[in-house]
Structures are given as C-alpha cells and as structure tokens.
Write an enzyme that holds these catalytic residues in place. Structure first.
Site, PDB file in Angstrom:
ATOM      1  N   GLU A   1       0.857  -1.190   0.000  1.00 49.60           N
ATOM      2  CA  GLU A   1       0.000   0.000   0.000  1.00 49.60           C
ATOM      3  C   GLU A   1       0.893   1.239   0.000  1.00 49.60           C
ATOM      4  O   GLU A   1       1.825   1.336   0.782  1.00 49.60           O
ATOM      5  CB  GLU A   1      -0.913  -0.030   1.244  1.00 49.60           C
ATOM      6  CG  GLU A   1      -1.626   1.256   1.567  1.00 49.60           C
ATOM      7  CD  GLU A   1      -2.470   1.824   0.432  1.00 49.60           C
ATOM      8  OE1 GLU A   1      -3.318   1.096  -0.105  1.00 49.60           O
ATOM      9  OE2 GLU A   1      -2.248   3.013   0.083  1.00 49.60           O
TER      10      GLU A   1
ATOM     11  N   THR B   1     -11.963   4.530  -0.162  1.00 47.76           N
ATOM     12  CA  THR B   1     -12.710   3.817   0.882  1.00 47.76           C
ATOM     13  C   THR B   1     -12.980   4.672   2.117  1.00 47.76           C
ATOM     14  O   THR B   1     -13.945   4.437   2.840  1.00 47.76           O
ATOM     15  CB  THR B   1     -11.941   2.518   1.231  1.00 47.76           C
ATOM     16  OG1 THR B   1     -11.889   1.727   0.044  1.00 47.76           O
ATOM     17  CG2 THR B   1     -12.595   1.743   2.350  1.00 47.76           C
TER      18      THR B   1
ATOM     19  N   SER C   1     -20.252   7.641   0.490  1.00 50.46           N
ATOM     20  CA  SER C   1     -21.536   7.809   1.206  1.00 50.46           C
ATOM     21  C   SER C   1     -21.781   6.716   2.232  1.00 50.46           C
ATOM     22  O   SER C   1     -22.651   6.861   3.095  1.00 50.46           O
ATOM     23  CB  SER C   1     -22.704   7.814   0.215  1.00 50.46           C
ATOM     24  OG  SER C   1     -22.484   8.723  -0.824  1.00 50.46           O
TER      25      SER C   1
ATOM     26  N   HIS D   1     -25.981  -0.288  -1.027  1.00 47.83           N
ATOM     27  CA  HIS D   1     -27.127  -0.146  -1.934  1.00 47.83           C
ATOM     28  C   HIS D   1     -27.896  -1.463  -2.043  1.00 47.83           C
ATOM     29  O   HIS D   1     -27.300  -2.543  -2.079  1.00 47.83           O
ATOM     30  CB  HIS D   1     -26.645   0.273  -3.324  1.00 47.83           C
ATOM     31  CG  HIS D   1     -25.989   1.615  -3.325  1.00 47.83           C
ATOM     32  ND1 HIS D   1     -26.692   2.786  -3.160  1.00 47.83           N
ATOM     33  CD2 HIS D   1     -24.685   1.979  -3.450  1.00 47.83           C
ATOM     34  CE1 HIS D   1     -25.857   3.816  -3.187  1.00 47.83           C
ATOM     35  NE2 HIS D   1     -24.633   3.356  -3.356  1.00 47.83           N
TER      36      HIS D   1
ATOM     37  N   VAL E   1       3.993   1.173  -5.640  1.00 51.71           N
ATOM     38  CA  VAL E   1       4.476   0.359  -6.764  1.00 51.71           C
ATOM     39  C   VAL E   1       4.703   1.283  -7.954  1.00 51.71           C
ATOM     40  O   VAL E   1       3.781   1.991  -8.382  1.00 51.71           O
ATOM     41  CB  VAL E   1       3.449  -0.741  -7.112  1.00 51.71           C
ATOM     42  CG1 VAL E   1       3.858  -1.473  -8.377  1.00 51.71           C
ATOM     43  CG2 VAL E   1       3.303  -1.699  -5.934  1.00 51.71           C
TER      44      VAL E   1
ATOM     45  N   ARG F   1     -14.222   8.845  -7.290  1.00 46.60           N
ATOM     46  CA  ARG F   1     -14.722   7.599  -7.883  1.00 46.60           C
ATOM     47  C   ARG F   1     -13.775   7.169  -9.007  1.00 46.60           C
ATOM     48  O   ARG F   1     -13.356   8.008  -9.803  1.00 46.60           O
ATOM     49  CB  ARG F   1     -16.112   7.791  -8.484  1.00 46.60           C
ATOM     50  CG  ARG F   1     -17.158   8.345  -7.520  1.00 46.60           C
ATOM     51  CD  ARG F   1     -18.377   8.773  -8.322  1.00 46.60           C
ATOM     52  NE  ARG F   1     -19.445   9.350  -7.525  1.00 46.60           N
ATOM     53  CZ  ARG F   1     -19.552  10.637  -7.215  1.00 46.60           C
ATOM     54  NH1 ARG F   1     -18.622  11.496  -7.598  1.00 46.60           N
ATOM     55  NH2 ARG F   1     -20.575  11.076  -6.523  1.00 46.60           N
TER      56      ARG F   1
ATOM     57  N   GLU G   1     -16.083   1.759  -9.016  1.00 44.53           N
ATOM     58  CA  GLU G   1     -16.753   2.944  -8.455  1.00 44.53           C
ATOM     59  C   GLU G   1     -18.019   2.465  -7.746  1.00 44.53           C
ATOM     60  O   GLU G   1     -18.192   1.261  -7.508  1.00 44.53           O
ATOM     61  CB  GLU G   1     -17.046   3.935  -9.580  1.00 44.53           C
ATOM     62  CG  GLU G   1     -17.902   3.336 -10.686  1.00 44.53           C
ATOM     63  CD  GLU G   1     -18.137   4.274 -11.847  1.00 44.53           C
ATOM     64  OE1 GLU G   1     -18.023   5.493 -11.689  1.00 44.53           O
ATOM     65  OE2 GLU G   1     -18.461   3.793 -12.945  1.00 44.53           O
TER      66      GLU G   1
HETATM   67  C1  LIG Z   1     -18.204  10.186  -3.685  1.00 44.43           C
HETATM   68  C2  LIG Z   1     -18.296   8.689  -3.614  1.00 44.43           C
HETATM   69  C3  LIG Z   1     -19.423   8.077  -3.089  1.00 44.43           C
HETATM   70  C4  LIG Z   1     -19.536   6.689  -3.063  1.00 44.43           C
HETATM   71  N1  LIG Z   1     -20.584   6.114  -2.430  1.00 44.43           N
HETATM   72  C5  LIG Z   1     -20.690   4.773  -2.389  1.00 44.43           C
HETATM   73  C6  LIG Z   1     -21.754   4.157  -1.704  1.00 44.43           C
HETATM   74  O1  LIG Z   1     -22.542   4.819  -1.033  1.00 44.43           O
HETATM   75  N2  LIG Z   1     -21.868   2.809  -1.772  1.00 44.43           N
HETATM   76  C7  LIG Z   1     -21.006   2.052  -2.493  1.00 44.43           C
HETATM   77  O2  LIG Z   1     -21.219   0.849  -2.579  1.00 44.43           O
HETATM   78  N3  LIG Z   1     -19.937   2.602  -3.096  1.00 44.43           N
HETATM   79  C8  LIG Z   1     -19.755   3.939  -3.040  1.00 44.43           C
HETATM   80  N4  LIG Z   1     -18.681   4.515  -3.637  1.00 44.43           N
HETATM   81  C9  LIG Z   1     -17.682   3.648  -4.259  1.00 44.43           C
HETATM   82  C10 LIG Z   1     -16.732   3.040  -3.234  1.00 44.43           C
HETATM   83  O3  LIG Z   1     -16.305   4.009  -2.314  1.00 44.43           O
HETATM   84  C11 LIG Z   1     -15.542   2.447  -3.978  1.00 44.43           C
HETATM   85  O4  LIG Z   1     -16.037   1.533  -4.933  1.00 44.43           O
HETATM   86  C12 LIG Z   1     -14.573   1.715  -3.075  1.00 44.43           C
HETATM   87  O5  LIG Z   1     -14.203   2.474  -1.954  1.00 44.43           O
HETATM   88  C13 LIG Z   1     -13.336   1.373  -3.901  1.00 44.43           C
HETATM   89  O6  LIG Z   1     -12.416   0.713  -3.085  1.00 44.43           O
HETATM   90  P1  LIG Z   1     -10.987   0.347  -3.640  1.00 44.43           P
HETATM   91  O7  LIG Z   1     -10.348  -0.504  -2.635  1.00 44.43           O
HETATM   92  O8  LIG Z   1     -11.113  -0.153  -5.031  1.00 44.43           O
HETATM   93  O9  LIG Z   1     -10.246   1.758  -3.814  1.00 44.43           O
HETATM   94  P2  LIG Z   1      -9.413   2.617  -2.750  1.00 44.43           P
HETATM   95  O10 LIG Z   1     -10.089   2.703  -1.455  1.00 44.43           O
HETATM   96  O11 LIG Z   1      -9.076   3.899  -3.422  1.00 44.43           O
HETATM   97  O12 LIG Z   1      -8.108   1.749  -2.530  1.00 44.43           O
HETATM   98  C14 LIG Z   1      -7.082   1.667  -3.480  1.00 44.43           C
HETATM   99  C15 LIG Z   1      -5.766   1.684  -2.742  1.00 44.43           C
HETATM  100  O13 LIG Z   1      -4.696   1.464  -3.649  1.00 44.43           O
HETATM  101  C16 LIG Z   1      -3.598   2.240  -3.243  1.00 44.43           C
HETATM  102  N5  LIG Z   1      -2.715   2.424  -4.389  1.00 44.43           N
HETATM  103  C17 LIG Z   1      -2.982   3.076  -5.542  1.00 44.43           C
HETATM  104  N6  LIG Z   1      -1.919   3.043  -6.355  1.00 44.43           N
HETATM  105  C18 LIG Z   1      -0.954   2.345  -5.718  1.00 44.43           C
HETATM  106  C19 LIG Z   1       0.378   1.989  -6.047  1.00 44.43           C
HETATM  107  N7  LIG Z   1       0.936   2.340  -7.212  1.00 44.43           N
HETATM  108  N8  LIG Z   1       1.102   1.278  -5.156  1.00 44.43           N
HETATM  109  C20 LIG Z   1       0.555   0.909  -3.968  1.00 44.43           C
HETATM  110  N9  LIG Z   1      -0.706   1.243  -3.596  1.00 44.43           N
HETATM  111  C21 LIG Z   1      -1.449   1.955  -4.463  1.00 44.43           C
HETATM  112  C22 LIG Z   1      -4.241   3.526  -2.768  1.00 44.43           C
HETATM  113  O14 LIG Z   1      -3.382   4.248  -1.906  1.00 44.43           O
HETATM  114  C23 LIG Z   1      -5.488   3.021  -2.077  1.00 44.43           C
HETATM  115  O15 LIG Z   1      -5.305   2.829  -0.692  1.00 44.43           O
HETATM  116  C24 LIG Z   1     -18.515   5.905  -3.623  1.00 44.43           C
HETATM  117  C25 LIG Z   1     -17.357   6.525  -4.128  1.00 44.43           C
HETATM  118  C26 LIG Z   1     -17.236   7.898  -4.086  1.00 44.43           C
HETATM  119  C27 LIG Z   1     -15.974   8.546  -4.529  1.00 44.43           C
END
Ligand SMILES: Cc1cc2nc3c(=O)[nH]c(=O)nc-3n(C[C@H](O)[C@H](O)[C@H](O)COP(=O)(O)OP(=O)(O)OC[C@H]3O[C@@H](n4cnc5c(N)ncnc54)[C@H](O)[C@@H]3O)c2cc1C
Length: 479
Positions: free
Chosen positions: A33, A43, A47, A51, A174, A313, A339
């Site tokens: 990370e 994350t 919201s 859903h 990375v 997103r 997203e």
């Molecule tokens: C405004 C908004 C409202 C939303 N509301 C909802 C909701 O109500 N309900 C719902 O179901 N979903 C919702 N979502 C979507 C949901 O939040 C996301 O789908 C989810 O949090 C994505 O998780 P993730 O682990 O893919 O991404 P992230 O939480 O962004 O995790 C990705 C991780 O990868 C790391 N990373 C990136 N590049 C590198 C690299 N090169 N090397 C090492 N680490 C790296 C980052 O630091 C990060 O910690 C919403 C999103 C937004 C923005």
C-alpha cells in the site's frame, strides 16, 4: 526477496476484503500500500451506503456483485464486528414526470432480483420521514438498503486478514512491474523489489496505471470527485432513512442520510477531475451540495455542519466493473473501475476473486482460518457497571481523551497497538472516533499526539495528521 504466491496492490475495501478471503487458503500473501495505513483512498470518503441493488444496470457486473454483496453484509458485520445497519432508503421524485424513472428503477429491481421495493406517495413518505419536503410527489422505497462505516469495515477486514497470516507493508508505492519466467517483479518507490506468482491489482483510481504497465489491453480511469458535508449528531433526527433524489447520467445524485454513528451525511457532487489524488473541497462544490440537499430536506440546518470532505470515484470508460484475470497477462487479476456500488459489492467481489485465484494457484484450504474479529471496546457504548469493570482492569479506560466522542486513552492505545495499527491522527480517528466530534480534534490533538509519540517512539515533530508531509508541529518555539 521472499517469493510470494500473491501480492495485492492497494489496501482499500477491495484489496483488504480480497486479502481476508484469500487468507481462507494456504498461501504467502502480501499487501503493498502506498499510504501509511489501510483505507486511505476512496474507501475512507464515500456515502457509506450498502445499496439494495435496484439502481445498477441489469446483467452488469455492478448489478450482480451489488446484489450478492449486500446479502453478505448482515453476517459479515457480525463476524467482523463493524458498524452496519439496514435502515432503508427512498428515491424521491418531485414531479409527476419523475414516475418514468421510478418505474425504470422498479423494473431494474425486478430484473436484479431485489426484494422489498415499492412506490409510495409523498404523504406516505412524509409519515415515515416528516422532514422530507412537501414538494415530494412520490418515491421508491427500498427496505433492504443499508449503511456501513466504510473505513471501520476496511480496518476490520485487514485486521482479520492479518490475524490469519496476510502481511501488510505500508509506504510502498508500486512504480514498476515486469514479468520474468512467469513471475511478476515489482519495484516500489523506496527501491525495494518483490516477486510473486499472482498479482492482484486493487489500486482504485490508479488501477488502470498498474494494468497498463503490463497489458496491451489498456484501461482509462477518470477520477470523478464527490464532495460532502457532515452534520453533528445533534441533528440525527433529520432522517433515519437514506434520502436519494432521482439518478442522473453522472450517478445517484445528492443524498441526505444518517451514518452508522448518528451524524447526517449530505452529498456528493460528481465532477470529473484530472488529479487522481487531490481531495480538496471547493466552495462551488459545497454550495451545490447544500442547494440540492435543501430540495429534499428544506429544514437542513447549516449551523449543524461540522466538517467537509471529498472522495474520488474510479470511473472507467466502459462503465462496468472489471473483476477478472487479464486476457493477455497470465496471473494478473484486475479490479478496475470499482466505483459505486463498489463498497456494497466488496464482499461478493472478494469472495469471487479469491475463488478464481485459489483455483488458478490450486491452493489448499487454510484449516486454521478464524473468521472472527472483535472491535475495540468503546467506553461510550458501556453501561456504568461495564465501565467500572473496565477501569478496574485498566485505569486508562477512565482517562477520557476525546470529550466530544467520549474516547479513552485505553482505546487509543489499542488502536495503535493492533495490526495493522494507527500511525497518525487520522488512523486513530478512523479506528476509535477520537476527533470525529463537533470540535473536530480542536481539543484532543495534543493529547493524541503525546500517545502516538510514546507508543511509536516518535518525536512530536514526526507526527502527522495523515502521513506524507502533513506534520502538525514544526518544533519548539523556544528552540
Ligand atoms: C463520492 C463517492 C461516493 C460513493 N458512495 C458509495 C456508496 O454509497 N456505496 C457504495 O457501494 N460505493 C460507493 N462509492 C464507491 C466506493 O467508495 C468504492 O467503490 C470503493 O471504496 C473502492 O475501493 P478500492 O479498494 O477499489 O479503492 P481505494 O479505497 O481507493 O483503494 C485503493 C488503494 O490502492 C492504493 N494504491 C494506488 N496506487 C498504488 C500503487 N501504485 N502502489 C501501492 N498502492 C497503491 C491507494 O493508496 C489506495 O489505498 C462511492 C465513491 C465515491 C468517490
């Protein structure tokens, strides 16, 4: 260099949930990370809605994983002891013309097999939620919609994964990946090298860049910013249910919703931005949030706002989730374009992904897997007798550090001592809520800094709000 079976890039809800699911198998698993903690990307700023699944396009991956994921929440939140509540949601319509969209959503609910959806009149809605605008004509009610604390869920997933053998390394961005003899060679910004058989790309907004380092099939993620304001718990009476407006091309629109901790969350906007990491709020964004939210609840009190934030997103041009092994890069498992409803979908995405990866590597089951994780004991949830008992065991339960949220020294120390543990002010805040209240860390910051300093062997100048260069103090005035 240890040869890993699986390296996961990213410890958001997707990477952490997959790590936990994969810990059900015997394998060497490492999470890399780039931030200093889990849940520092999208994350931590969304919201928090689980859903029901009536909004996603039928036959899409979004629909499948949302509906399956939402079903897993009640049991998962018990196993991992994170805040989740099925509070129900409305989609409000302010004109007779809105009926067409409501009917479309009802049809999607039917096709996606989402139970418990019905159309109610404005008066029926106001009977359940009296603060809803008198201009609401009718709306869709979804009884299975829920709310979750997204960062607490992510922390719970990561803690449980870690206690089942997954290792996490932080501050590991990375920057380069290539393949040598069927193995991925991964280089991080600090010059370290890693080797793995399977690479799981859960890098959120940066998942296109990770894929594009290896594959000829290129993805393109656009960061779509959503800004919010949060109201003090004093206003929790405003609505017990989540209040959506009719969806638009850019998403589900502005909502007013309770959070699991009794605040009211209002937002988000939806604006495509060029920087995938900048989560500044803007006057324009926040004004738009407020103006549109007043349409649903005209009595929203502006004086009740205690903070604002935004999240990004990971919008992929093809509109749907990509949850699969790459077609041209053997061993690369992609989670791209996750997203909304990515949070609601995370448990199902994780379960599906782990099974695919375990099949690919022919992994055996980990018979020692323990699904149970307990949250930190909060004095604010204790009865007087429980508190007396806790203080008898450890007097630090009697030393309140955050007065707004009533958080003790014992809780903060435990947040730092757990694996993965808090290493800065926001890490403590996400784990035990110290600083989440009305004063927003105005009073407790120096006290929490003292505890971080003692526990982590740091100097006050080293302590940050949220990693990188977000230092709180420069040095002693007298120096
Ligand atoms: C405004 C908004 C409202 C939303 N509301 C909802 C909701 O109500 N309900 C719902 O179901 N979903 C919702 N979502 C979507 C949901 O939040 C996301 O789908 C989810 O949090 C994505 O998780 P993730 O682990 O893919 O991404 P992230 O939480 O962004 O995790 C990705 C991780 O990868 C790391 N990373 C990136 N590049 C590198 C690299 N090169 N090397 C090492 N680490 C790296 C980052 O630091 C990060 O910690 C919403 C999103 C937004 C923005």
């Amino acid at each position: 260099m240890i040869m890993e079976d699986i390296i996961i890039i990213g410890s958001g809800i997707i990477g952490s949930s997959i790590a936990r699911e994969l810990s059900k198998y015997k394998a060497n698993i490492l999470v890399l990370e780039k931030n200093n903690d889990v849940s520092c990307g999208t994350t931590k700023a969304n919201s928090g809605i689980v859903h029901a699944g009536f909004d996603a396009k039928p036959n899409s991956k979004k629909a499948f994983f949302n509906v399956e994921g939402a079903k897993l929440y009640p049991n998962l939140s018990k196993e991992l002891d994170f805040p989740f509540k099925q509070n129900g949601a409305f989609v409000l319509s302010f004109s007779k013309e809105g009926r067409k969209t409501l009917d479309e959503l009802m049809e999607r609910a039917r096709l996606n097999n989402v139970k418990g959806c019905k159309i109610l009149s404005g008066d029926e809605i106001r009977k359940m939620e009296p603060n809803v605008s008198s201009l609401v004509v009718e709306g869709l009610y979804a009884e299975t919609s829920g709310i979750v604390s997204p960062y607490e869920m992510c922390i719970a997933m990561a803690e449980n994964a870690a206690s089942n053998g997954v290792r996490f390394e932080f501050n590991k961005e990375v920057i380069n990946i290539h393949k040598e003899n069927d193995l991925f060679i991964i280089k991080t910004l600090d010059g370290k090298k890693y080797e793995t058989k399977v690479l799981v790309n859960a890098a959120g907004c940066h998942s296109d860049e990770i894929n594009n380092m290896l594959s000829n099939h290129k993805y393109h993620i656009i960061a779509r910013k959503g800004e919010y304001v949060l109201l003090d718990k004093e206003y929790s009476y405003i609505s017990k249910k989540t209040l959506f407006q009719l969806p638009t091309k850019m998403g589900k629109g502005i909502l007013v919703s309770p959070t699991c901790h009794g605040n009211i969350i209002v937002g988000p906007t939806a604006l495509d931005v060029s920087n995938k990491d900048l989560t500044w709020t803007t006057p324009d964004g926040l004004n738009e949030v407020w103006k549109k939210a007043l349409i649903s609840v005209p009595s929203l009190p502006k004086g009740g706002i205690i903070t604002q934030f935004s999240g990004l997103r990971a919008h992929e041009e093809n509109e749907d989730f990509i949850v699969s092994f790459s077609e041209d890069v053997k061993g690369l498992f992609n989670l791209v374009g996750i997203e909304s409803p990515g949070l609601a979908s995370a448990p199902a995405i994780a379960s599906y992904s782990a099974k695919e990866i375990a099949n690919y590597l022919k992994l055996e089951n980990n018979l020692n897997f323990n699904p149970i994780r307990k949250a930190i004991k909060h004095i604010s949830h204790m009865t007087d007798d429980e508190l007396k008992e806790a203080i008898k065991e450890n007097k630090e339960y009697g030393h309140v550090i955050c007065r707004c949220e009533v958080v003790s020294e014992a809780e903060i120390k435990e947040a730092i001592r757990r694996t993965p543990g808090a290493v800065d002010l926001d890490g403590v805040k996400r784990r035990v809520r110290a600083g989440m209240g009305r004063c927003q860390m105005g009073f407790c910051t120096p006290k929490i800094m003292e505890i971080l300093k003692e526990e982590l062997g740091l100097s006050m100048e080293d302590i940050t709000k949220r990693g990188n260069k977000s230092f709180i103090v420069e040095g002693r005035i007298k120096d």
